[in-house]
Design a protein around this motif. Structure first.
Motif, PDB file in Angstrom:
ATOM      1  N   LEU A 120       0.722  -1.402   0.238  1.00 23.07           N
ATOM      2  CA  LEU A 120       0.232   0.178  -0.137  1.00 23.07           C
ATOM      3  C   LEU A 120       0.666   0.995   0.116  1.00 23.07           C
ATOM      4  O   LEU A 120       0.318   2.188  -0.617  1.00 23.07           O
ATOM      5  N   GLN A 130      -7.363   0.199  -5.679  1.00 20.47           N
ATOM      6  CA  GLN A 130      -8.481  -0.283  -5.656  1.00 20.47           C
ATOM      7  C   GLN A 130      -8.639  -2.018  -6.133  1.00 20.47           C
ATOM      8  O   GLN A 130      -9.454  -3.067  -5.174  1.00 20.47           O
ATOM      9  N   LYS A 144      -7.177  -3.657  -2.243  1.00 16.16           N
ATOM     10  CA  LYS A 144      -8.406  -3.536  -1.361  1.00 16.16           C
ATOM     11  C   LYS A 144      -9.116  -4.444  -1.623  1.00 16.16           C
ATOM     12  O   LYS A 144      -9.458  -5.414  -0.583  1.00 16.16           O
ATOM     13  N   LEU A 187      -9.728  -7.087   0.902  1.00 19.36           N
ATOM     14  CA  LEU A 187     -10.337  -7.039   1.786  1.00 19.36           C
ATOM     15  C   LEU A 187     -11.366  -7.557   0.836  1.00 19.36           C
ATOM     16  O   LEU A 187     -12.934  -8.010   1.888  1.00 19.36           O
ATOM     17  N   GLU A 231      -7.915  -1.168   5.984  1.00 17.73           N
ATOM     18  CA  GLU A 231      -8.539  -0.298   5.478  1.00 17.73           C
ATOM     19  C   GLU A 231      -8.391   1.274   5.551  1.00 17.73           C
ATOM     20  O   GLU A 231      -9.038   1.907   4.611  1.00 17.73           O
ATOM     21  N   ILE A 259      -5.667   2.282   3.432  1.00 20.25           N
ATOM     22  CA  ILE A 259      -6.588   2.186   1.706  1.00 20.25           C
ATOM     23  C   ILE A 259      -6.922   3.728   1.843  1.00 20.25           C
ATOM     24  O   ILE A 259      -6.534   4.654   0.628  1.00 20.25           O
ATOM     25  N   SER A 260      -7.520   3.805   2.703  1.00 20.94           N
ATOM     26  CA  SER A 260      -8.592   5.243   2.814  1.00 20.94           C
ATOM     27  C   SER A 260      -7.164   6.548   2.542  1.00 20.94           C
ATOM     28  O   SER A 260      -7.043   8.034   2.215  1.00 20.94           O
ATOM     29  N   GLU A 289      -5.825   7.295  -0.637  1.00 19.54           N
ATOM     30  CA  GLU A 289      -7.340   7.755  -1.434  1.00 19.54           C
ATOM     31  C   GLU A 289      -6.666   9.280  -1.483  1.00 19.54           C
ATOM     32  O   GLU A 289      -7.114   9.990  -2.761  1.00 19.54           O
TER      33      GLU A 289
END
Length: 78
Positions: free
Chosen positions: A16, A26, A29, A33, A69, A72-73, A76
């Motif tokens: 990541l 994506q 992800k 997940l 999570e 990833i956020s 982003e």
């Protein structure tokens, strides 16, 4: 199972931090997940481990999921 969780966590953190496109994020992800993701498959297998170990491993899995999570956020947003 704990070693599997740790290796997934380490691998996800490494991958990541190296991603810069939303498409790649994506894909990661989904890899970790998604419905058939690495972490999801471990969560589904919790029912097969002894009851006394299940609570601790479930807690660690959930913490790892939240960490991934959030990573990833964070990526982003960049």
């Amino acid at each position: 199972m704990l070693s599997d969780i740790q290796s997934i966590k380490d691998q996800a953190q490494d991958e990541l931090t190296k991603q810069d496109s939303l498409k790649d994020l994506q894909a990661l992800k989904v890899k970790y997940l998604g419905k058939k993701g690495l972490l999801t498959s471990l969560l589904k297998s919790l029912g097969t481990i002894p009851k006394d170990e299940r609570r601790e491993q479930g807690r660690i899995l959930n913490e790892t999921k939240v960490l991934i999570e959030s990573l990833i956020s964070k990526q982003e947003e960049l």
